[in-house]
Design a protein around this motif. Structure first.
Motif, mmCIF file in Angstrom:
data_model
loop_
_atom_site.group_PDB
_atom_site.id
_atom_site.type_symbol
_atom_site.label_atom_id
_atom_site.label_comp_id
_atom_site.label_asym_id
_atom_site.label_seq_id
_atom_site.Cartn_x
_atom_site.Cartn_y
_atom_site.Cartn_z
ATOM 1 N N ASP A 126 -8.792 3.320 8.507
ATOM 2 C CA ASP A 126 -9.861 2.927 9.429
ATOM 3 C C ASP A 126 -9.403 2.863 10.883
ATOM 4 N N TYR A 127 -8.220 2.323 11.110
ATOM 5 C CA TYR A 127 -7.806 2.029 12.493
ATOM 6 C C TYR A 127 -6.857 3.053 13.075
ATOM 7 N N THR A 130 0.497 1.560 11.807
ATOM 8 C CA THR A 130 -0.858 1.174 12.214
ATOM 9 C C THR A 130 -1.773 2.376 12.477
ATOM 10 N N GLY A 132 -4.370 -5.041 5.540
ATOM 11 C CA GLY A 132 -4.129 -4.332 4.281
ATOM 12 C C GLY A 132 -3.160 -5.072 3.385
ATOM 13 N N TYR A 138 -7.926 8.878 12.952
ATOM 14 C CA TYR A 138 -8.671 9.602 11.928
ATOM 15 C C TYR A 138 -9.098 10.972 12.450
ATOM 16 N N SER A 197 -4.606 4.897 2.997
ATOM 17 C CA SER A 197 -4.568 3.475 2.640
ATOM 18 C C SER A 197 -4.645 2.617 3.894
ATOM 19 N N HIS A 198 -4.673 1.295 3.679
ATOM 20 C CA HIS A 198 -4.755 0.371 4.810
ATOM 21 C C HIS A 198 -3.368 -0.144 5.148
ATOM 22 N N THR A 199 -2.823 0.457 6.188
ATOM 23 C CA THR A 199 -1.442 0.167 6.570
ATOM 24 C C THR A 199 -1.333 -1.091 7.419
ATOM 25 N N ASP A 259 -3.483 4.182 9.607
ATOM 26 C CA ASP A 259 -4.426 3.427 8.790
ATOM 27 C C ASP A 259 -5.729 4.227 8.646
ATOM 28 N N GLN A 264 0.853 -1.207 0.000
ATOM 29 C CA GLN A 264 0.000 0.000 0.000
ATOM 30 C C GLN A 264 0.878 1.243 0.000
ATOM 31 N N ASN A 322 -3.198 -5.934 14.478
ATOM 32 C CA ASN A 322 -2.411 -6.613 13.441
ATOM 33 C C ASN A 322 -2.321 -8.122 13.637
#
Ligand code: IMP
Length: 428
Positions: free
Chosen positions: A232-233, A227, A248, A236, A242-244, A230, A34, A323
């Motif tokens: 979503d996680y 992390t 992901g 925010y 992106s999804h780190t 990310d 990603q 993770n």
């Protein structure tokens, strides 16, 4: 055969490049899953230091296949420049493969990132201004069709995509930002120049990945950022697009979750963050300055000074959970060599209650006060130590506390920039 995922446990810059480079020694394939050139990975080989933004860190091993997978976003200028500079330094890039499905960062993405950040003023995210948010926005918007790496194989196709995009982007540039409109002709010519350098590496990456899995290859999936960046996680909206996280890695490469054997989360022995956003253990004082100077904590990509603080065990525990970590690689431990005492945050105090996990609600995280455990420092140079048993007692106690907090074993300890300055331990 083993499939291993390397993920940043914190807010990026944990030293994933060094860990991936070490794992790449025995790996057949390294795959970036990603992000784009918002990342900066430094790998030191002997006297030489390589700063990589896009090309997987495995490229320094001549027999390792290096893939930039579907989930990455690629700035052709950056890729072509990085490619040329590696080749000039005698590093072969013959084993580089780039997914045709990866989306292309175009000049209008960089410009929009810049303009959006300016418009946010004091509320800016502190992006790297590399066009990451705008390119992933276009990817999820789907129409007008964005430029993907496949389009760099066919100039007419590239022109069609650019014209389609500019019909929309120029309206936004003029009406929202009062900026000059962009011209398709010049842009196509510029991008085409870079395309010619990298074209022969563009491929169907998912087919290639599947082939490697079937052949029983040793595969490392290399994450960028960390992390808590990310989409979503992370914290925010102060995140990347992106999804780190380890999940992901599956999304970005097409490797199914049941194929993954281990997840190595890479954590610094302290914490840093670049850009805006919550950072509960930040030491915006002399201690932070000392960590920054000892750790050379300035961005590889943007040169910005990083915010520094003690290790956040709450974040690490949360990261181990998100993770599904099987191991921790602890990096930059030598940066703490000079401290009389060292601290780890073991809990957050929020409104009179102790929290052991990072709360998802931003308003709660903003209130978090770190609860620290203070341990004696080791006050000696760790740089020359090669075996775990030879680490001073206080250092081993520090590591033991990290393992207890995250309920995950520390299997690699980095005590300097070079490949040799890494202490390895078997997973108990
Ligand atoms: P973007 O990825 O450029 O959109 O930036 C979003 C946020 O992620 C900002 O706070 C950046 O500083 C941060 N960021 C992006 N890439 C990295 C990285 O490789 N290391 C550390 N922070 C990063």
């Amino acid at each position: 055969m083993a499939v291993r995922v390397v993920v940043g446990a914190q807010w990026g810059d944990e030293g994933k490049g060094k860990i991936t480079d070490l794992l790449a020694e025995q790996a057949d394939v390294v795959i970036r899953y990603q992000g784009g050139n918002n990342a900066g990975h430094t790998v030191v080989v002997g006297e030489d230091s390589y700063k990589l933004h896009l090309i997987p860190s495995g490229i320094l091993h001549p027999n390792t296949l290096c893939i930039m997978a579907d989930g990455t976003v690629i700035d052709p200028e950056c890729l072509a420049t990085e490619y040329d500079s590696l080749v000039t330094r005698g590093v072969s890039c013959e084993n580089l493969r780039v997914s045709g499905n990866a989306h292309v960062i175009m000049p209008y993405h960089r410009l929009l990132d810049e303009l959006q950040e300016e418009a946010r003023g004091a509320g800016s995210i502190g992006t790297t201004r590399r066009g990451i948010g705008p390119v992933y926005t276009d990817k999820t918007a789907r129409k007008p069709l964005p430029v993907r790496m496949w389009d760099l194989l066919d100039k007419d196709m590239l022109r069609q995509r650019v014209e389609g995009q500019l019909a929309q982007k120029n309206v936004i540039l003029e009406a929202v930002y009062g900026a000059e409109v962009l011209r398709a002709d010049e842009m196509v010519e510029e991008v085409w120049r870079y395309a010619q350098i990298i074209q022969r590496h563009i491929c169907d990456a998912r087919a290639l990945v599947f082939e490697q899995l079937q052949a029983g290859a040793d595969i490392v999936l290399e994450g960028a950022q960390g992390t808590f960046l990310d989409l979503d996680y992370g914290t925010y909206p102060f995140v990347t697009s992106s999804h780190t996280v380890a999940g992901g890695a599956c999304l970005g490469t097409g490797v199914g979750p049941t194929m993954v054997d281990s997840v190595i989360i890479v954590s610094k022995a302290y914490s840093t963050r670049v850009g805006a956003g919550p950072f509960p253990t930040e030491e915006d004082n002399e201690t932070g300055d000392r960590i920054r100077e000892r750790g050379c904590e300035y961005g590889t990509t943007t040169g910005r000074p990083r915010r520094c603080g003690w290790l956040d065990g709450v974040a690490l525990r949360t990261s181990a959970n998100i993770n599904g970590a099987t191991e921790i690689a602890l990096t930059l431990l030598d940066v703490l060599d000079a401290f009389e005492t060292v601290k780890i945050c073991t809990g957050y105090e929020i409104g009179g209650t102790t929290h052991g996990m990072m709360p998802a609600r931003p308003e709660l995280l903003a209130e978090a006060r770190p609860i620290f455990e203070e341990l004696p420092g080791w006050e000696c140079d760790l740089g020359g130590i090669a075996a775990y048993e030879d680490l001073p007692r206080p250092t081993r106690d520090y590591i033991a506390l990290i393992e207890e907090i995250a309920a995950t074993p520390v299997t690699m300890v980095s005590v300097g920039a070079s490949r040799e300055q890494t202490i390895r331990r078997d997973v108990p």
